[in-house]
Each structure stands twice: as C-alpha cells, then as structure tokens.
Design an enzyme around this catalytic site. Structure first.
Site, mmCIF file in Angstrom:
data_model
loop_
_atom_site.group_PDB
_atom_site.id
_atom_site.type_symbol
_atom_site.label_atom_id
_atom_site.label_comp_id
_atom_site.label_asym_id
_atom_site.label_seq_id
_atom_site.Cartn_x
_atom_site.Cartn_y
_atom_site.Cartn_z
ATOM 1 N N ILE A 97 0.120 -2.381 13.878
ATOM 2 C CA ILE A 97 1.226 -2.667 12.960
ATOM 3 C C ILE A 97 0.970 -3.975 12.214
ATOM 4 C CG2 ILE A 97 3.739 -3.027 12.772
ATOM 5 C CD1 ILE A 97 2.898 -0.198 13.736
ATOM 6 N N GLU A 142 -4.795 -7.364 18.651
ATOM 7 C CA GLU A 142 -5.499 -6.090 18.842
ATOM 8 C C GLU A 142 -6.357 -5.755 17.625
ATOM 9 O OE1 GLU A 142 -5.526 -4.296 21.725
ATOM 10 O OE2 GLU A 142 -4.390 -5.986 22.517
ATOM 11 N N HIS A 167 7.139 -5.460 18.633
ATOM 12 C CA HIS A 167 6.474 -5.905 19.851
ATOM 13 C C HIS A 167 6.555 -7.418 20.001
ATOM 14 C CE1 HIS A 167 3.486 -6.642 22.934
ATOM 15 N NE2 HIS A 167 3.671 -5.387 23.290
#
Ligand code: CO
Length: 259
Positions: A84, A89, A145
C-alpha cells in the site's frame, strides 16, 4: 522473442479466505499482461512459513522466485508490488530486486498503491463510490496498518484526500502508527457521531481486520468503539477486492521502471 515473467509481490496473508483480495488484483494484472508468465511471491517470510505449515503450499520470497526465473532463462521480469505504501516491505522488495539487476536483460518494478498524489485521489474517490451514504450522525473509520517507517505519513494524506472530495466524517487511523485510534475517537466525539462504519485500509481483510478491527476482545477497535457507546458496523473487505484498486496497480505495472 525472449521469455517474459510477471511477478506479483504482496506481503501475503495466512488467512485463506482473505487471499481472494490478492487473487483479484493478480487476475487483473494477468489479464493486462497476457504475454507474460505469471508468478506470485510474498515479502512476509512469517506468512509464507505459516502457509507452508498449515496448507503445504510454498510461496516464495521475491529473491527465491528471481533465482528460479533466472535459472529458467527469462529475459524480462516485470515485478508489481501490491504493497500500500512505500514502506519497509516495499524497500525489502527493492533490495532483493537490486541484487538481480545483472541477471535479466530487463528487470522492471511497479510502484506500490499510494505513490503520487493522483493515486491518493483515485483511491479515495473509488472508496467513496463504494461507501454507504453517511447520515449526519454516522462516520466511516478506516484502519490502516501504520509503521515506524517515514512512509507512515501516507495515511494522513489519504484522509486529506477524503476531505478534498468533500467527504466529512471519514477518518483514517492505524494499528501501529499515527494517526492512532485515540485521535479518531476524539474526532468522532467532537462531531457527535453515534454510528461508526469500520473497514480495513489494507490490501486484504486478514489477521488485522479479523482481530484488531472486528475481534471480540476488549482492545479491538470494534470493542473500543462499542464501549464508548457507538453502534458499529464492520465492512471486512480488503482493498484488493475493489476493481478500481486493481486498476491503479495495473497502471503502475504498465509504468514499471528499470530496477
Ligand atoms: Co501487521
């Protein structure tokens, strides 16, 4: 003509029914690149190990997949990130790709969902189009998140783009960063909201959506809101389940740049 691979990389989810969000975006990408062989990788080693243990299926890490593609003599690898934000990551993926730069004639990578301002405006417009019409005493709260990575700033821009589209009482909070739930609660209170719609701002409605958002334990967002007197309606649909989100990823994949 050389062999071409489409490599679609997400964080992954160990919740099998949540994987449909990943599969939907993968399907849109496969349809957009029909002359590429399709491959899947997950950046989360923890998720991949859990799936292997519980389902006996092995989903490779990006580096592992790239090693296989090099051995299989692919000339072009087009990699699309399904992350996103441009956070940890995504950086992990870029680092793995960089070490394979010399192994392919062309190695390309497409940006995560939220890259330039147009992506934020597109995402928020698409989400508003799917949202129930909010009454004066209703609000919509998204759970992102969140991260310690500086890319955490992205969440504040998502909320700002909802305002740009004239959507009031649509808020963004995160599990692990800022804005946190307390800040969202303070604003719900200030706007005399009584009913709150809760939804994940994540690719999948996986572990965080099921437990941190909608779980029955006292510290889930649903429980916290209910204990403050709000009526809560949860919408457990990952962003990947919206075709308009897949469209953004397809555009990013078409614009993929050399690693
Ligand atoms: Co997490």
């Amino acid at each position: 003509m050389g062999k071409k691979a489409l490599m679609v990389v997400s964080f992954g989810t160990s919740v099998p029914q949540a994987r449909r969000a990943i599969e939907q975006v993968e399907a849109q990408l496969r349809a957009a690149f029909p002359d590429h062989d399709f491959y899947r990788a997950f950046t989360s080693g923890m998720v991949a190990r859990k799936i292997e243990r519980e389902e006996g299926v092995r989903i490779p890490a990006p580096a592992e997949l790239l090693e296989q593609l090099a051995a299989d003599d692919y000339d072009e690898v087009r990699c699309q990130s399904l992350h996103i934000i441009f956070g940890q990551e995504y950086e992990k993926l870029l680092a793995q790709l960089a070490s394979f730069r010399d192994r392919f004639a062309r190695l390309l990578v497409g940006q995560p969902l939220l890259w330039d301002t147009a992506d934020y405006l597109r995402l928020t417009r698409a989400l508003l189009a799917e949202m129930p019409r909010l009454a004066e005493d209703e609000a919509f709260l998204f759970m992102g998140h969140g991260t310690e990575h500086p890319a955490n700033a992205a969440y504040a821009l998502v909320e700002n783009c909802f305002r740009y589209h004239r959507a009031e009482r649509v808020y963004v909070g995160t599990v692990e960063g800022f804005p946190h739930l307390d800040y969202a609660l303070a604003r719900l209170d200030a706007h005399e909201v009584t009913r709150v719609h809760l939804a994940p701002l994540m690719l999948v409605a996986g572990d965080h959506a099921i437990n941190d958002l909608a779980g029955d334990q006292d510290d889930s967002w649903k429980s916290r809101l209910e204990s403050e007197g709000y009526t809560v309606e949860t919408h457990l649909r990952g962003l990947g389940e919206f075709a308009a989100v897949g469209d953004i990823f397809v555009d990013h994949c078409r614009a993929a740049q050399a690693v």
